[in-house]
Design an enzyme around this catalytic site. Structure first.
Site, PDB file in Angstrom:
ATOM      1  N   TYR A   1      11.930  68.806  23.140  1.00 11.04           N
ATOM      2  CA  TYR A   1      12.439  67.463  23.463  1.00 11.04           C
ATOM      3  C   TYR A   1      13.356  66.951  22.350  1.00 11.04           C
ATOM      4  CZ  TYR A   1      12.278  62.313  23.570  1.00 11.04           C
ATOM      5  OH  TYR A   1      12.608  60.978  23.529  1.00 11.04           O
TER       6      TYR A   1
HETATM    7  P1  NAD Z   1      11.197  56.275  30.914  1.00  7.32           P
HETATM    8  O1  NAD Z   1      10.863  57.627  31.436  1.00  7.32           O
HETATM    9  O2  NAD Z   1      10.270  55.161  31.253  1.00  7.32           O
HETATM   10  O3  NAD Z   1      12.682  55.876  31.363  1.00  7.32           O
HETATM   11  C1  NAD Z   1      13.728  56.825  31.514  1.00  7.32           C
HETATM   12  C2  NAD Z   1      14.297  56.685  32.927  1.00  7.32           C
HETATM   13  O4  NAD Z   1      15.423  57.558  33.069  1.00  7.32           O
HETATM   14  C3  NAD Z   1      13.291  57.074  34.023  1.00  7.32           C
HETATM   15  O5  NAD Z   1      13.031  55.976  34.878  1.00  7.32           O
HETATM   16  C4  NAD Z   1      13.991  58.220  34.775  1.00  7.32           C
HETATM   17  O6  NAD Z   1      13.760  58.178  36.183  1.00  7.32           O
HETATM   18  C5  NAD Z   1      15.452  57.995  34.410  1.00  7.32           C
HETATM   19  N1  NAD Z   1      16.258  59.219  34.495  1.00  7.32           N
HETATM   20  C6  NAD Z   1      15.941  60.443  34.000  1.00  7.32           C
HETATM   21  N2  NAD Z   1      16.916  61.321  34.283  1.00  7.32           N
HETATM   22  C7  NAD Z   1      17.886  60.644  34.957  1.00  7.32           C
HETATM   23  C8  NAD Z   1      19.142  61.006  35.527  1.00  7.32           C
HETATM   24  N3  NAD Z   1      19.599  62.258  35.463  1.00  7.32           N
HETATM   25  N4  NAD Z   1      19.867  60.059  36.168  1.00  7.32           N
HETATM   26  C9  NAD Z   1      19.403  58.787  36.253  1.00  7.32           C
HETATM   27  N5  NAD Z   1      18.224  58.381  35.748  1.00  7.32           N
HETATM   28  C10 NAD Z   1      17.468  59.299  35.100  1.00  7.32           C
HETATM   29  O7  NAD Z   1      11.324  56.427  29.324  1.00  7.32           O
HETATM   30  P2  NAD Z   1      11.396  55.320  28.173  1.00  7.32           P
HETATM   31  O8  NAD Z   1      10.150  55.416  27.379  1.00  7.32           O
HETATM   32  O9  NAD Z   1      11.826  54.017  28.757  1.00  7.32           O
HETATM   33  O10 NAD Z   1      12.586  55.915  27.279  1.00  7.32           O
HETATM   34  C11 NAD Z   1      13.944  55.549  27.510  1.00  7.32           C
HETATM   35  C12 NAD Z   1      14.839  56.372  26.596  1.00  7.32           C
HETATM   36  O11 NAD Z   1      14.494  56.170  25.238  1.00  7.32           O
HETATM   37  C13 NAD Z   1      14.738  57.897  26.829  1.00  7.32           C
HETATM   38  O12 NAD Z   1      16.046  58.448  26.728  1.00  7.32           O
HETATM   39  C14 NAD Z   1      13.861  58.374  25.682  1.00  7.32           C
HETATM   40  O13 NAD Z   1      14.156  59.713  25.328  1.00  7.32           O
HETATM   41  C15 NAD Z   1      14.264  57.407  24.583  1.00  7.32           C
HETATM   42  N6  NAD Z   1      13.211  57.201  23.591  1.00  7.32           N
HETATM   43  C16 NAD Z   1      12.032  56.619  23.956  1.00  7.32           C
HETATM   44  C17 NAD Z   1      11.042  56.377  23.006  1.00  7.32           C
HETATM   45  C18 NAD Z   1       9.736  55.734  23.353  1.00  7.32           C
HETATM   46  O14 NAD Z   1       8.880  55.621  22.453  1.00  7.32           O
HETATM   47  N7  NAD Z   1       9.517  55.270  24.587  1.00  7.32           N
HETATM   48  C19 NAD Z   1      11.263  56.730  21.668  1.00  7.32           C
HETATM   49  C20 NAD Z   1      12.465  57.360  21.336  1.00  7.32           C
HETATM   50  C21 NAD Z   1      13.445  57.567  22.303  1.00  7.32           C
HETATM   51  C1  UGA Z   2       7.070  58.871  21.491  1.00  7.11           C
HETATM   52  C2  UGA Z   2       7.743  59.055  22.864  1.00  7.11           C
HETATM   53  O1  UGA Z   2       6.855  59.630  23.799  1.00  7.11           O
HETATM   54  C3  UGA Z   2       8.963  59.926  22.806  1.00  7.11           C
HETATM   55  O2  UGA Z   2       9.677  59.835  24.041  1.00  7.11           O
HETATM   56  C4  UGA Z   2       9.823  59.459  21.696  1.00  7.11           C
HETATM   57  O3  UGA Z   2      11.009  60.140  21.615  1.00  7.11           O
HETATM   58  C5  UGA Z   2       9.067  59.495  20.397  1.00  7.11           C
HETATM   59  O4  UGA Z   2       7.989  58.558  20.521  1.00  7.11           O
HETATM   60  C6  UGA Z   2       9.914  59.099  19.225  1.00  7.11           C
HETATM   61  O5  UGA Z   2       9.545  58.225  18.452  1.00  7.11           O
HETATM   62  O6  UGA Z   2      10.959  59.712  19.069  1.00  7.11           O
HETATM   63  P1  UGA Z   2       5.012  59.960  20.288  1.00  7.11           P
HETATM   64  O7  UGA Z   2       5.214  59.526  18.880  1.00  7.11           O
HETATM   65  O8  UGA Z   2       4.326  61.250  20.522  1.00  7.11           O
HETATM   66  O9  UGA Z   2       6.383  60.046  21.107  1.00  7.11           O
HETATM   67  O10 UGA Z   2       4.274  58.728  20.985  1.00  7.11           O
HETATM   68  P2  UGA Z   2       2.851  58.559  21.651  1.00  7.11           P
HETATM   69  O11 UGA Z   2       2.736  59.302  22.930  1.00  7.11           O
HETATM   70  O12 UGA Z   2       2.592  57.098  21.721  1.00  7.11           O
HETATM   71  O13 UGA Z   2       1.846  59.259  20.620  1.00  7.11           O
HETATM   72  C7  UGA Z   2       1.594  58.749  19.327  1.00  7.11           C
HETATM   73  C8  UGA Z   2       0.558  59.632  18.659  1.00  7.11           C
HETATM   74  O14 UGA Z   2      -0.687  59.494  19.346  1.00  7.11           O
HETATM   75  C9  UGA Z   2       0.899  61.122  18.687  1.00  7.11           C
HETATM   76  O15 UGA Z   2       0.540  61.715  17.470  1.00  7.11           O
HETATM   77  C10 UGA Z   2       0.024  61.678  19.788  1.00  7.11           C
HETATM   78  O16 UGA Z   2      -0.370  63.008  19.608  1.00  7.11           O
HETATM   79  C11 UGA Z   2      -1.180  60.765  19.725  1.00  7.11           C
HETATM   80  N1  UGA Z   2      -1.839  60.660  21.039  1.00  7.11           N
HETATM   81  C12 UGA Z   2      -1.174  60.251  22.134  1.00  7.11           C
HETATM   82  C13 UGA Z   2      -3.192  60.983  21.117  1.00  7.11           C
HETATM   83  O17 UGA Z   2      -3.815  61.391  20.128  1.00  7.11           O
HETATM   84  N2  UGA Z   2      -3.817  60.848  22.328  1.00  7.11           N
HETATM   85  C14 UGA Z   2      -3.150  60.430  23.458  1.00  7.11           C
HETATM   86  O18 UGA Z   2      -3.786  60.310  24.527  1.00  7.11           O
HETATM   87  C15 UGA Z   2      -1.792  60.120  23.343  1.00  7.11           C
END
Ligand code: NAD
Ligand code: UGA
Length: 314
Positions: free
Chosen positions: A148
């Site tokens: 990823y």
């Molecule tokens: P999310 O899955 O809730 O939202 C992403 C949306 O993109 C989904 O609804 C999905 O249907 C849509 N999508 C995927 N492929 C597509 C395509 N080809 N065309 C149109 N739509 C499409 O995820 P999120 O947590 O809201 O994350 C949003 C963005 O932020 C992502 O790019 C993710 O990689 C990035 N990001 C998220 C986190 C986090 O902690 N949530 C951290 C770092 C980066």
């Molecule tokens: C999150 C998002 O899922 C990614 O899309 C994003 O890109 C990433 O943050 C980021 O910062 O770049 P992550 O940090 O793994 O990834 O977020 P969580 O799923 O909230 O997990 C946080 C921590 O809790 C991780 O170490 C994970 O292993 C742990 N975890 C999560 C558990 O121990 N149990 C669970 O049920 C879920």
């Protein structure tokens, strides 16, 4: 402004749409409603928005992008395939399509869109892997340890390429583990608060001593708005968006137990490949360039997340 939000039905995209619509902006949103998690959650996200969203259910890899970008001032590119731990094996193709190919196709169209003044890309702290230094500054060498993270970094590099070669005004925001009401169901805080509310078991991957720089979703929305609207940001800029918490997963469980006033049922299992040991981002650069600082503390944010879980899962 006329904004295009990709991934508008997702967790971060829908929160950004709510903010922009409430501020009176014109918002076009696209989402393919992928089934990575329950599509009903995405439909509910859309239904919760104030009126005015011009929503297209479509895929960035096939939609007519010239029409989609017509008259758009700012693109907020949130669409993607998230989830660090699922990105191994056969699923990798989904990550490449949603994160790399879709971004390249959007950038290619964006470079010819004359109305565009900014292209904001949702990058990720996962590009750093196990970073060499903390707090990690943007110039630390990215060395992702999950497939990823590799795709998020590839797309970030694509943004920088279109900035360097065609002057496309890109800004990449490296979000650090975003949480808050509506967080994706596969992520830690939603899994933990849901289990706490329902009295179910919480599963921890590894020792629970892994550290995250958790970031509240409203702060991430604010960073996007500033990245989209602040004048004179150099094309190709990259900024951390980090909440400043630097807290271990075990400490989060401790806070949650205190807030709920009940002991939690916690089981520890093996660590998962691709999970980094620690994240912690310096926010000096984004403060200097955009005047952004995280405002919501972990205690405040987690208590809002728990309140939402009570209302949603009880
Ligand atoms: P999310 O899955 O809730 O939202 C992403 C949306 O993109 C989904 O609804 C999905 O249907 C849509 N999508 C995927 N492929 C597509 C395509 N080809 N065309 C149109 N739509 C499409 O995820 P999120 O947590 O809201 O994350 C949003 C963005 O932020 C992502 O790019 C993710 O990689 C990035 N990001 C998220 C986190 C986090 O902690 N949530 C951290 C770092 C980066
Ligand atoms: C999150 C998002 O899922 C990614 O899309 C994003 O890109 C990433 O943050 C980021 O910062 O770049 P992550 O940090 O793994 O990834 O977020 P969580 O799923 O909230 O997990 C946080 C921590 O809790 C991780 O170490 C994970 O292993 C742990 N975890 C999560 C558990 O121990 N149990 C669970 O049920 C879920």
């Amino acid at each position: 402004m006329k904004a295009l939000i990709t991934g508008v039905a997702g967790f971060i995209g829908s929160n950004l749409a709510r903010n922009l619509l409430n501020e009176g902006h014109q918002v076009v949103g696209i989402d393919t409603l992928s089934d990575y998690y329950d599509v009903r959650i995405k439909k509910a996200n859309l239904a919760s928005l104030p009126p005015g969203l011009d929503f297209r259910e479509d895929d960035l890899n096939t939609v007519d992008l010239v029409e989609l970008l017509a008259g758009v001032d700012v693109v907020f590119h949130q669409a993607g395939q998230p989830g660090v731990r699922k990105s191994w094996g056969a699923d990798f193709g989904i990550y490449v399509e949603a994160n790399v190919l879709a971004t390249q196709r959007l950038l290619e169209a964006a470079k010819d869109a004359t109305s565009l003044s900014r292209f904001v890309y949702a990058s990720s702290s996962s590009v750093y892997g196990n970073a060499e230094r903390f707090p990690t500054t943007e110039d630390v060498r990215p060395q992702p340890i999950s497939p990823y993270g590799v795709t998020k970094l590839a797309a970030e590099h694509m943004c920088s390429l279109y900035a360097a070669n065609f002057g496309l005004p890109t800004v990449s925001l490296r979000y650090f583990t975003v949480y808050g009401p509506g967080q994706r169901p596969d992520m830690a805080f939603t899994r933990f608060t849901r289990a706490a509310v329902l009295g179910e078991r919480i599963t921890i991957f590894g020792s629970g001593e892994q550290i995250r720089d958790f970031t509240y979703v409203d702060d991430v929305v604010k960073a996007n708005v500033l990245a989209g609207t602040t004048p004179d940001v150099p094309p190709g800029s990259v900024f951390n968006v980090a909440g400043g918490s630097n807290t271990s997963v075990n400490d989060v469980l401790g806070l949650l137990a205190e807030m709920g006033d009940t002991p939690l049922d916690v089981e520890y299992i093996d660590a998962v490949a691709g999970d980094v040991w620690r994240t912690g981002g310096s926010t000096a650069a984004i403060d200097r360039a955009l005047g952004w600082k995280a405002e919501i503390s972990l205690t405040e944010g987690l208590s809002r997340h728990l309140e939402w879980a009570h209302a949603t899962f009880h």
